[in-house]
Design a protein around this motif. Structure first.
Motif, PDB file in Angstrom:
ATOM      1  N   PHE A 175       0.732  -1.084  -0.166  1.00 25.55           N
ATOM      2  CA  PHE A 175       0.104   0.003   0.008  1.00 25.55           C
ATOM      3  C   PHE A 175       0.838   1.077   0.193  1.00 25.55           C
ATOM      4  O   PHE A 175       2.098   1.157   0.491  1.00 25.55           O
ATOM      5  N   ILE A 176       0.344   2.300  -0.698  1.00 24.05           N
ATOM      6  CA  ILE A 176       0.924   3.576  -0.284  1.00 24.05           C
ATOM      7  C   ILE A 176       0.976   4.121   0.990  1.00 24.05           C
ATOM      8  O   ILE A 176       0.101   3.913   1.775  1.00 24.05           O
ATOM      9  N   GLY A 177       2.187   4.321   1.340  1.00 26.38           N
ATOM     10  CA  GLY A 177       2.403   4.616   2.896  1.00 26.38           C
ATOM     11  C   GLY A 177       3.005   3.677   3.656  1.00 26.38           C
ATOM     12  O   GLY A 177       3.487   3.589   4.663  1.00 26.38           O
ATOM     13  N   ASP A 178       2.931   2.207   3.095  1.00 30.87           N
ATOM     14  CA  ASP A 178       3.734   1.190   3.956  1.00 30.87           C
ATOM     15  C   ASP A 178       5.278   1.501   4.078  1.00 30.87           C
ATOM     16  O   ASP A 178       5.833   2.050   3.312  1.00 30.87           O
ATOM     17  N   GLU A 179       5.460   1.259   4.898  1.00 32.00           N
ATOM     18  CA  GLU A 179       6.936   1.386   5.510  1.00 32.00           C
ATOM     19  C   GLU A 179       7.614   0.053   5.558  1.00 32.00           C
ATOM     20  O   GLU A 179       7.126  -0.843   6.017  1.00 32.00           O
ATOM     21  N   ILE A 180       8.802  -0.093   4.844  1.00 29.75           N
ATOM     22  CA  ILE A 180       9.588  -1.244   4.702  1.00 29.75           C
ATOM     23  C   ILE A 180      11.031  -1.099   5.504  1.00 29.75           C
ATOM     24  O   ILE A 180      11.570  -0.060   5.050  1.00 29.75           O
ATOM     25  N   THR A 181      11.653  -2.021   5.921  1.00 33.13           N
ATOM     26  CA  THR A 181      12.999  -1.942   6.545  1.00 33.13           C
ATOM     27  C   THR A 181      13.756  -2.945   5.755  1.00 33.13           C
ATOM     28  O   THR A 181      13.237  -4.096   5.594  1.00 33.13           O
TER      29      THR A 181
ATOM     30  N   SER B 191      -5.775   3.295   2.833  1.00 27.60           N
ATOM     31  CA  SER B 191      -4.860   3.409   1.863  1.00 27.60           C
ATOM     32  C   SER B 191      -5.489   2.740   0.567  1.00 27.60           C
ATOM     33  O   SER B 191      -6.362   2.137   0.647  1.00 27.60           O
ATOM     34  N   MET B 192      -4.506   3.156  -0.335  1.00 26.62           N
ATOM     35  CA  MET B 192      -4.931   2.139  -1.540  1.00 26.62           C
ATOM     36  C   MET B 192      -3.582   1.368  -2.054  1.00 26.62           C
ATOM     37  O   MET B 192      -2.233   1.969  -1.879  1.00 26.62           O
ATOM     38  N   THR B 193      -3.678   0.168  -2.531  1.00 23.29           N
ATOM     39  CA  THR B 193      -2.548  -0.530  -3.204  1.00 23.29           C
ATOM     40  C   THR B 193      -1.707   0.343  -4.344  1.00 23.29           C
ATOM     41  O   THR B 193      -2.101   1.155  -4.915  1.00 23.29           O
ATOM     42  N   ILE B 194      -0.445  -0.028  -4.616  1.00 22.98           N
ATOM     43  CA  ILE B 194       0.324   0.464  -5.443  1.00 22.98           C
ATOM     44  C   ILE B 194      -0.342   0.193  -6.845  1.00 22.98           C
ATOM     45  O   ILE B 194      -0.598   0.793  -7.713  1.00 22.98           O
ATOM     46  N   TYR B 195      -0.789  -1.079  -6.918  1.00 22.79           N
ATOM     47  CA  TYR B 195      -1.650  -1.415  -8.249  1.00 22.79           C
ATOM     48  C   TYR B 195      -2.698  -0.590  -8.612  1.00 22.79           C
ATOM     49  O   TYR B 195      -3.168  -0.288  -9.361  1.00 22.79           O
ATOM     50  N   GLN B 196      -3.685  -0.431  -7.387  1.00 19.97           N
ATOM     51  CA  GLN B 196      -4.884   0.494  -7.591  1.00 19.97           C
ATOM     52  C   GLN B 196      -4.577   2.019  -7.922  1.00 19.97           C
ATOM     53  O   GLN B 196      -5.133   2.292  -8.974  1.00 19.97           O
TER      54      GLN B 196
ATOM     55  N   ILE C   3     -13.883   8.429 -10.927  1.00 20.89           N
ATOM     56  CA  ILE C   3     -14.074   9.880 -10.221  1.00 20.89           C
ATOM     57  C   ILE C   3     -13.920   9.513  -8.593  1.00 20.89           C
ATOM     58  O   ILE C   3     -13.122   9.994  -7.755  1.00 20.89           O
ATOM     59  N   ASP C   4     -14.721   8.695  -8.406  1.00 21.55           N
ATOM     60  CA  ASP C   4     -15.144   8.050  -6.870  1.00 21.55           C
ATOM     61  C   ASP C   4     -13.421   7.902  -6.442  1.00 21.55           C
ATOM     62  O   ASP C   4     -13.072   8.151  -5.144  1.00 21.55           O
ATOM     63  N   GLN C   5     -12.889   7.024  -7.085  1.00 26.97           N
ATOM     64  CA  GLN C   5     -11.434   6.617  -6.494  1.00 26.97           C
ATOM     65  C   GLN C   5     -10.493   7.373  -6.581  1.00 26.97           C
ATOM     66  O   GLN C   5      -9.732   7.427  -5.631  1.00 26.97           O
ATOM     67  N   MET C   6     -10.471   8.163  -7.378  1.00 27.32           N
ATOM     68  CA  MET C   6      -9.464   9.366  -7.553  1.00 27.32           C
ATOM     69  C   MET C   6      -9.782  10.354  -6.407  1.00 27.32           C
ATOM     70  O   MET C   6      -8.674  10.860  -5.743  1.00 27.32           O
ATOM     71  N   LYS C   7     -11.025  10.596  -6.015  1.00 25.03           N
ATOM     72  CA  LYS C   7     -11.304  11.314  -4.718  1.00 25.03           C
ATOM     73  C   LYS C   7     -10.731  10.810  -3.543  1.00 25.03           C
ATOM     74  O   LYS C   7     -10.134  11.498  -2.618  1.00 25.03           O
ATOM     75  N   ILE C   8     -10.770   9.520  -3.517  1.00 29.19           N
ATOM     76  CA  ILE C   8     -10.408   8.527  -2.116  1.00 29.19           C
ATOM     77  C   ILE C   8      -8.707   8.861  -2.248  1.00 29.19           C
ATOM     78  O   ILE C   8      -8.226   9.006  -1.175  1.00 29.19           O
ATOM     79  N   ALA C   9      -8.241   8.709  -3.523  1.00 31.05           N
ATOM     80  CA  ALA C   9      -6.708   8.607  -3.450  1.00 31.05           C
ATOM     81  C   ALA C   9      -6.120   9.999  -2.919  1.00 31.05           C
ATOM     82  O   ALA C   9      -5.138  10.197  -2.321  1.00 31.05           O
ATOM     83  N   LEU C  10      -6.870  11.132  -2.977  1.00 30.43           N
ATOM     84  CA  LEU C  10      -6.639  12.662  -2.637  1.00 30.43           C
ATOM     85  C   LEU C  10      -6.345  12.487  -1.128  1.00 30.43           C
ATOM     86  O   LEU C  10      -5.689  13.403  -0.758  1.00 30.43           O
ATOM     87  N   ASN C  11      -7.182  11.633  -0.477  1.00 33.35           N
ATOM     88  CA  ASN C  11      -7.003  11.735   1.005  1.00 33.35           C
ATOM     89  C   ASN C  11      -6.000  10.677   1.694  1.00 33.35           C
ATOM     90  O   ASN C  11      -5.812  10.732   2.582  1.00 33.35           O
ATOM     91  N   ILE C  12      -5.040  10.343   0.546  1.00 34.69           N
ATOM     92  CA  ILE C  12      -4.039   9.343   1.021  1.00 34.69           C
ATOM     93  C   ILE C  12      -2.843  10.392   1.590  1.00 34.69           C
ATOM     94  O   ILE C  12      -2.219  10.887   0.557  1.00 34.69           O
ATOM     95  N   GLU C  13      -2.582  10.251   2.872  1.00 40.24           N
ATOM     96  CA  GLU C  13      -1.434  11.243   3.210  1.00 40.24           C
ATOM     97  C   GLU C  13       0.011  11.169   2.464  1.00 40.24           C
ATOM     98  O   GLU C  13       0.624  12.043   2.225  1.00 40.24           O
ATOM     99  N   SER C  14       0.113   9.838   2.426  1.00 35.59           N
ATOM    100  CA  SER C  14       1.742   9.470   1.955  1.00 35.59           C
ATOM    101  C   SER C  14       1.786   9.694   0.385  1.00 35.59           C
ATOM    102  O   SER C  14       2.867   9.475   0.074  1.00 35.59           O
ATOM    103  N   LEU C  15       0.507   9.620  -0.213  1.00 35.13           N
ATOM    104  CA  LEU C  15       0.885   9.621  -1.837  1.00 35.13           C
ATOM    105  C   LEU C  15       1.595  11.241  -2.187  1.00 35.13           C
ATOM    106  O   LEU C  15       1.118  12.118  -1.564  1.00 35.13           O
ATOM    107  N   THR C  16       2.204  11.047  -3.247  1.00 38.02           N
ATOM    108  CA  THR C  16       2.964  12.303  -3.550  1.00 38.02           C
ATOM    109  C   THR C  16       2.129  13.249  -4.334  1.00 38.02           C
ATOM    110  O   THR C  16       0.989  13.118  -4.687  1.00 38.02           O
ATOM    111  N   GLU C  17       2.514  14.489  -3.881  1.00 38.31           N
ATOM    112  CA  GLU C  17       1.748  15.570  -4.318  1.00 38.31           C
ATOM    113  C   GLU C  17       1.740  15.525  -5.980  1.00 38.31           C
ATOM    114  O   GLU C  17       0.660  16.191  -6.719  1.00 38.31           O
ATOM    115  N   GLU C  18       2.677  15.174  -6.582  1.00 41.78           N
ATOM    116  CA  GLU C  18       2.781  14.871  -7.975  1.00 41.78           C
ATOM    117  C   GLU C  18       1.634  14.206  -8.590  1.00 41.78           C
ATOM    118  O   GLU C  18       0.887  14.534  -9.449  1.00 41.78           O
TER     119      GLU C  18
END
Length: 220
Positions: free
Chosen positions: A100-106, A170-175, A187-202
């Protein structure tokens, strides 16, 4: 998960259609331990920071499992061509559908955070010797992901890749990749994506622009 190969490159000149270009997509494996800073892996440099690299896209990871897909698609054996699509980290099974977007890996003492899917440029087509490859790549959803460096450190080939924190809501990389390249009017899914804090501003800006074109002004 574990690292199969660590790949880096300096910008190099290439000639395409009788024009000279500069690219860092021709990454090659390095042996031994490498240092990862907030700007990426020491020794790896990007030719065009507007589309690659930078704080939010410091390290690019890709799944070795996908090499088989492209070998079959392209009719070539890519099994030993690490850095195939210009990735820094070739990871045995980096699954876009489970990460998922925002997942942390070590990895060793280094921590990375997934920030967005890869969006290929035409230079990937040059590297793969197939003009249509960037489209095939993006439509597949098997595009890997960019990551920012949360905690700098040192990593090596063979290191385990451990998900130490999974992002909620969040949403997966694939989504996200599908929204960017295939499901472009959702439209609905893009609006959800906009609320994912870790997703890049780009990526968010691309979705905002697309929503406006589709007549949805809620993001203004």
């Amino acid at each position: 998960m574990k690292i199969i190969s660590i790949n880096i490159s300096e910008p190099k000149k290439i000639v395409f259609n009788n024009k000279e270009l500069v690219s860092s997509i021709y990454k090659k494996p390095v042996n031994g331990e490498v240092e990862v800073t907030e700007n990426g892996i020491i020794g790896d440099k990007q030719a065009d920071l507007s589309v690659h690299g930078g704080y939010d896209k410091a390290v690019y990871g890709y799944s070795y499992a996908h090499y088989k897909i492209w070998s079959e698609e392209m009719g070539q054996d890519y099994s030993s061509e690490y850095g195939l699509v210009g990735e820094n980290l070739t990871i045995d099974n980096f699954d876009e559908k489970k990460l998922f977007i925002g997942d942390e890996i070590t990895i060793s003492n280094c921590m990375l955070k997934i920030t967005q899917p890869r969006t290929p440029c035409y230079k990937l087509g040059i590297k793969m010797n197939e003009r249509k490859f960037p489209q095939l790549f993006s439509q597949s959803g098997y595009v890997g992901a960019y990551m920012k460096v949360v905690r700098p450190g040192k990593i090596s080939e063979g290191d385990e890749v451990v998900i130490t924190r999974q992002e909620k809501n969040s949403m997966t990389i694939y989504q996200i990749a599908q929204l960017l390249h295939k499901d472009i009017k959702n439209i609905d899914q893009m609006k959800i994506a906009l609320n994912i804090e870790s997703l890049t501003e780009e990526v968010k800006e691309k979705f905002r622009e697309r929503l406006l074109k589709l007549g949805d002004y809620s993001c203004v």
